[in-house]
Each structure stands twice: as structure tokens, then as C-alpha cells.
Design a protein around this motif. Structure first.
Motif, mmCIF file in Angstrom:
data_model
loop_
_atom_site.group_PDB
_atom_site.id
_atom_site.type_symbol
_atom_site.label_atom_id
_atom_site.label_comp_id
_atom_site.label_asym_id
_atom_site.label_seq_id
_atom_site.Cartn_x
_atom_site.Cartn_y
_atom_site.Cartn_z
ATOM 1 N N TYR A 145 2.612 -18.412 9.700
ATOM 2 C CA TYR A 145 2.696 -19.730 8.827
ATOM 3 C C TYR A 145 1.642 -20.762 9.692
ATOM 4 C CZ TYR A 145 7.538 -20.036 6.926
ATOM 5 O OH TYR A 145 8.401 -19.153 6.049
ATOM 6 N N THR A 146 0.361 -21.882 9.202
ATOM 7 C CA THR A 146 -0.151 -22.270 9.886
ATOM 8 C C THR A 146 0.218 -23.737 10.814
ATOM 9 O OG1 THR A 146 -1.774 -23.049 7.509
ATOM 10 C CG2 THR A 146 -2.043 -21.538 8.765
ATOM 11 N N PHE A 147 -0.108 -23.919 11.435
ATOM 12 C CA PHE A 147 0.569 -25.445 11.781
ATOM 13 C C PHE A 147 -0.305 -26.024 12.700
ATOM 14 C CE2 PHE A 147 1.182 -23.192 15.193
ATOM 15 C CZ PHE A 147 0.366 -23.370 16.760
ATOM 16 N N SER A 148 0.634 -27.302 12.786
ATOM 17 C CA SER A 148 -0.393 -28.449 13.128
ATOM 18 C C SER A 148 0.809 -29.107 14.094
ATOM 19 C CB SER A 148 -0.839 -29.543 12.835
ATOM 20 O OG SER A 148 -0.640 -30.156 11.414
ATOM 21 N N ASN A 192 6.176 -35.491 17.672
ATOM 22 C CA ASN A 192 7.848 -35.194 16.924
ATOM 23 C C ASN A 192 8.349 -34.835 15.457
ATOM 24 O OD1 ASN A 192 9.109 -36.711 19.426
ATOM 25 N ND2 ASN A 192 9.377 -38.309 18.318
ATOM 26 N N SER A 193 6.931 -34.053 15.747
ATOM 27 C CA SER A 193 6.926 -33.007 14.330
ATOM 28 C C SER A 193 6.014 -31.817 14.091
ATOM 29 C CB SER A 193 6.633 -34.469 13.171
ATOM 30 O OG SER A 193 5.707 -34.854 13.129
ATOM 31 N N ILE A 194 6.645 -31.392 13.193
ATOM 32 C CA ILE A 194 5.534 -29.719 13.168
ATOM 33 C C ILE A 194 5.400 -29.769 12.102
ATOM 34 C CG2 ILE A 194 7.440 -28.065 12.717
ATOM 35 C CD1 ILE A 194 5.688 -26.700 14.240
ATOM 36 N N GLU A 208 6.080 -30.851 6.677
ATOM 37 C CA GLU A 208 6.257 -31.511 7.815
ATOM 38 C C GLU A 208 8.202 -31.440 8.484
ATOM 39 O OE1 GLU A 208 5.886 -36.504 9.187
ATOM 40 O OE2 GLU A 208 4.630 -35.337 9.286
ATOM 41 N N TYR A 209 8.042 -31.723 9.927
ATOM 42 C CA TYR A 209 9.460 -31.084 10.311
ATOM 43 C C TYR A 209 9.554 -31.930 10.821
ATOM 44 C CZ TYR A 209 9.499 -27.069 6.387
ATOM 45 O OH TYR A 209 9.529 -26.915 4.994
ATOM 46 N N TYR A 210 10.716 -32.150 11.133
ATOM 47 C CA TYR A 210 10.968 -32.262 13.311
ATOM 48 C C TYR A 210 10.922 -30.809 14.041
ATOM 49 C CZ TYR A 210 13.929 -33.859 16.917
ATOM 50 O OH TYR A 210 14.147 -34.199 18.554
ATOM 51 N N VAL A 231 13.516 -27.610 16.125
ATOM 52 C CA VAL A 231 12.994 -27.675 14.816
ATOM 53 C C VAL A 231 14.045 -27.373 13.397
ATOM 54 C CG1 VAL A 231 12.570 -25.114 14.273
ATOM 55 C CG2 VAL A 231 10.641 -26.787 13.916
ATOM 56 N N GLY A 232 12.686 -27.959 13.016
ATOM 57 C CA GLY A 232 13.455 -28.920 12.014
ATOM 58 C C GLY A 232 13.874 -27.735 10.485
#
Length: 131
Positions: free
Chosen positions: A76-79, A83-85, A99-101, A111-112
Motif C-alpha cells: 500500500y502507498t500511504f501518507s 491522527n490518520s493514515i 483515510e483511516y484512524y 489503525v482503523g
């Protein structure tokens, strides 16, 4: 050996696409295992070009007579935000970052729920198992 080859191939392939342009915090590097299921693992990877990827390993399952990685496994690409990813499954042709917690301290990561885990909680807790 086959899995290492696939991971390297995907890393090179994804290296040609947009990945996280922010540096990976040193505290995130390494492997994290789901505290409840003990089967799902997250690994934050730093690539040579300085970009980062998240690898979700969920084990394998039989589907249509084939032993395949469980659905959701992969890169997964992520940023990151405070308080979120924001995650985008790298093998999907549909661009839909979600977007997830996200909250991290030294040895625990929350993580969400972004994949179909056996853990029914909306917030998954991972423990760091190695650097």
C-alpha cells in the motif's frame, strides 16, 4: 524465495509510481503484528529512493484450488497525518486513497480497520515485533 522475488519485483514496479513523498518515521520501521489475531502483520518499508510503502501480510488461503495470499495482502502507498493514515492499495487500477484512524507510540500502533480482518474491532492494535 518466491515471495522475496515477488516483493522485489513489486517494489521495483511501484518504485516507478507515486509513493509516499514524506520520510518514514524511524519509529515506524519494522514489523508489527495484530495483538488479537497474531496472524496479520504490517511492515513499513523504506525504499532506496527515500519513498515508503506499507506491506500487509495476512497469510495464505485456498481459493479455487490455489494457495494464494489472503485478500487484502500486499503493498500500500500511504501518507501520514497527525491522527490518520491515507492508504491506497498499490495493485488496484482504481485510484481511491482512503483515510483511516492512526495512532502510534513506541511499541503499539492503532489503525482503523482497512482490510477484512478476523478481528472485528473498528480499530486494530498492532505490537512491534522487530525493527
Amino acid at each position: 524465495m518466491k515471495q522475496a522475488f515477488i516483493l522485489i519485483f513489486l517494489g521495483v514496479f511501484i518504485g516507478c509510481t507515486d509513493t509516499s513523498d514524506q520520510p518514514l518515521p524511524l519509529s515506524l520501521e519494522g514489523k508489527w503484528v495484530d495483538q488479537l489475531t497474531k496472524t496479520d502483520t504490517l511492515e513499513f518499508l523504506r525504499l532506496e529512493d527515500g519513498s515508503s510503502l506499507l506491506n500487509l501480510s495476512r497469510g495464505r488461503e485456498m481459493r479455487n484450488g490455489n494457495n494464494l495470499p489472503k485478500i487484502g495482502s500486499g503493498l500500500y502507498t500511504f501518507s501520514l497525518d497527525k491522527n490518520s493514515i491515507t492508504l491506497q492499495y498499490s495493485l488496484s487500477s482504481f485510484y481511491n486513497p482512503t483515510e483511516y484512524y492512526f495512532k502510534q507510540n513506541q511499541l503499539e500502533l492503532k489503525v482503523g480497520r482497512f482490510f477484512d480482518s478476523e478481528n472485528s474491532s473498528d480499530i486494530l492494535t498492532f505490537r512491534k515485533i522487530r525493527q
